[in-house]
Design an enzyme around this catalytic site. Sequence first.
Site, PDB file in Angstrom:
ATOM      1  N   GLU A  33       0.894  -1.167  -0.097  1.00  0.00           N
ATOM      2  CA  GLU A  33      -0.013  -0.065  -0.058  1.00  0.00           C
ATOM      3  C   GLU A  33       0.888   1.397   0.087  1.00  0.00           C
ATOM      4  OE1 GLU A  33      -2.889   0.375   3.374  1.00  0.00           O
ATOM      5  OE2 GLU A  33      -2.550  -1.770   3.498  1.00  0.00           O
ATOM      6  N   ASP A  44      -5.774   9.622   9.897  1.00  0.00           N
ATOM      7  CA  ASP A  44      -4.470   9.013  10.516  1.00  0.00           C
ATOM      8  C   ASP A  44      -4.307   9.331  11.752  1.00  0.00           C
ATOM      9  OD1 ASP A  44      -3.520   7.006   8.433  1.00  0.00           O
ATOM     10  OD2 ASP A  44      -3.705   8.613   7.254  1.00  0.00           O
TER      11      ASP A  44
END
Lengths: 244, 413
Positions: A33, A44
Amino acid sequence: MKLALYFTFPYPDRETFRKFFDETLKFNFEYLELGIPTDHPYYDGPVIRKTHGKAKENYSEDMLEEIVKEANSRNIRVYTLVYYNHFVGREGEFLGKLKSMGFSGAIVPDLLTDYFSERNQLISKMDKFGMALIPFFTSSTPDSVIRDIAGKTNGWIYHGLQPSTGIKVPVSTDLIVSRIKELCPGREVIFGFGINSKDEIIDLKKSGADGIAIGSTLVPCMESMDLDCFRSKIRMLEEGVNGI
Amino acid sequence: MYEKAEEEIIPRKWYNIVPDLPEPLSPPRDHDPENSSINLLNKILPKEILRQEFTSSRYENIPDEVVEQYLQIGRPTPLIRAINMERLLNFKGKIFFKNEGATATGSHKINTALPQAYYAGREGVEEVVTETGAGQWGTATALAATLNRIKSTVFMVRVSYEQKPLRKKIIKLYGGSTYPSPSNMTEYGRSILSGNPDHPGTLGIAISEAVQYALDHGLKYMMGSVENSVITHQSIIGQETKKQLEAIGENADTLIGCVGGGSNFSGFTFPFVESSSEMIATAASEVPKFSKGNYGYDLIDTAGIMPELKMLSLGADFVPPSIYAGGLRYHGAAPALSLLIRNGRIKTDEVTEERSMQAMELFSRTQGIVPAPESSHAIATVIDYCRKPENQGKTVVFNLSGHGLLDLSVVRD
């Protein structure tokens, strides 16, 4: 059990990223990824958030393509993790570019929370470009939404165990795994967010997880440019995945 | 002795609406990009509460000890048909109210205070800390703490601290300590006081002080509203109401309640979310979060210590007017409630203090129960609703979130 590795590209800089990427290729993992750096990676945790700033300063499309093609040549499927707010309004151009670089699909963490009404349109657009939308679900994703999105996509599913990357609050891993497996029978589900020990990986495997995604736990090694630290972390992940 | 029927009305599981929402709930977000305020929750919340905050489980078991405590403080609360009110309004339908004022502390707040204190005590915590606006939450926290053999400290919005001395006395009777907020007990309080020594305080400031105090002293923080786990605990109201209606062969056509942070309304209505019942949330016109609030991420506390939540909000720096209904002065509404309002499942109303006072009088005179100023806003919506020709014949159920016996200073001579 499969292993997916996440890196914000190219953290901390191109040269160091290259070194760590070369090291990564010595290990066995199925999915890569690559996070496309953005100004506001707001879902995040603080560790990954910090990587976006430096990665953005050093971003290079040519190098990204080179990395993706190299991974593909070794039968590693590459997906991008990109916020929809990064490419909303220019989907055609953006998705076309990703496809030509060799990406197999994309994980779009803000699609279902901030762009819910546009979900079907994005799935159709990605289909046209031959790109898989990897559904990103969490404990806050309602059952009906999971069933609906899973029914409209074919790739694996990414499930966040924690409310944010690199964060650890108490969660019932068994319940999370059994719920998503029940809602999406037969689908491959990879679990991420906050996984950083062999025991956790083994527990996830016992619960029926098909794989794990790792990101934040590798960042300190890259930050300090410590290849030994990086190697030992990936070895630990491999041992967990292989149940050693 | 409890009647067996009473015990059977109390559910053995709380209901969590998150897996049944039509859209995903946006996750909490860090306010400070350098740090994780989500991680900070590990320090201030009991582990089990934090687990419930982020769970995907539709139902959570209620521990037997908490069920016993619910029985001790007066649950199940009665569902009463407001026949006199129906007659006065000449309403050709039925009005029922769930009387949360019948609990030991006089409001719904005890429903979540008990499990929060129970889990804190089970994890070895010796003291909990919280904030309170009008005093109902502080009272509930103090009782829940003492029932679970732990100490409690309450930061009370200064204006209420001065205007509502009875609340302080009850908290003291339960063994709790109160401080007027802003206070000299925390750095944040001191910074506010240095700018304005007579600052009347807000709930946002009091939350900030309570969280700061918990962090400074290694204590656990009790959450009064807005958060998912609180709403899950409050689902006991709606689940009991459902059983009580079923027992008398009734269906709710319409559910009405008042909204401060949203916990009593959400706890009352969410167990009905998959039914066809119409739902109406009432806020104060002076705190117009429904009509003028922005739907987006905002701070829960003024200091920005806690994670931001996506909700309908007037802004954390919104300074509400000094209306009597202190519990309705909060700037935001719970995320799940905000989402359901945005998508149209829940309708809204905003009621002026004048209308709520008229409703308080009407309800007191017809039903004999003095409603809390907050609940009086919901009653005003009920009155308006039942006067409309198109609503005749319907069964209307509202949540009387608390009694107003400690708020009688608001009643005009």
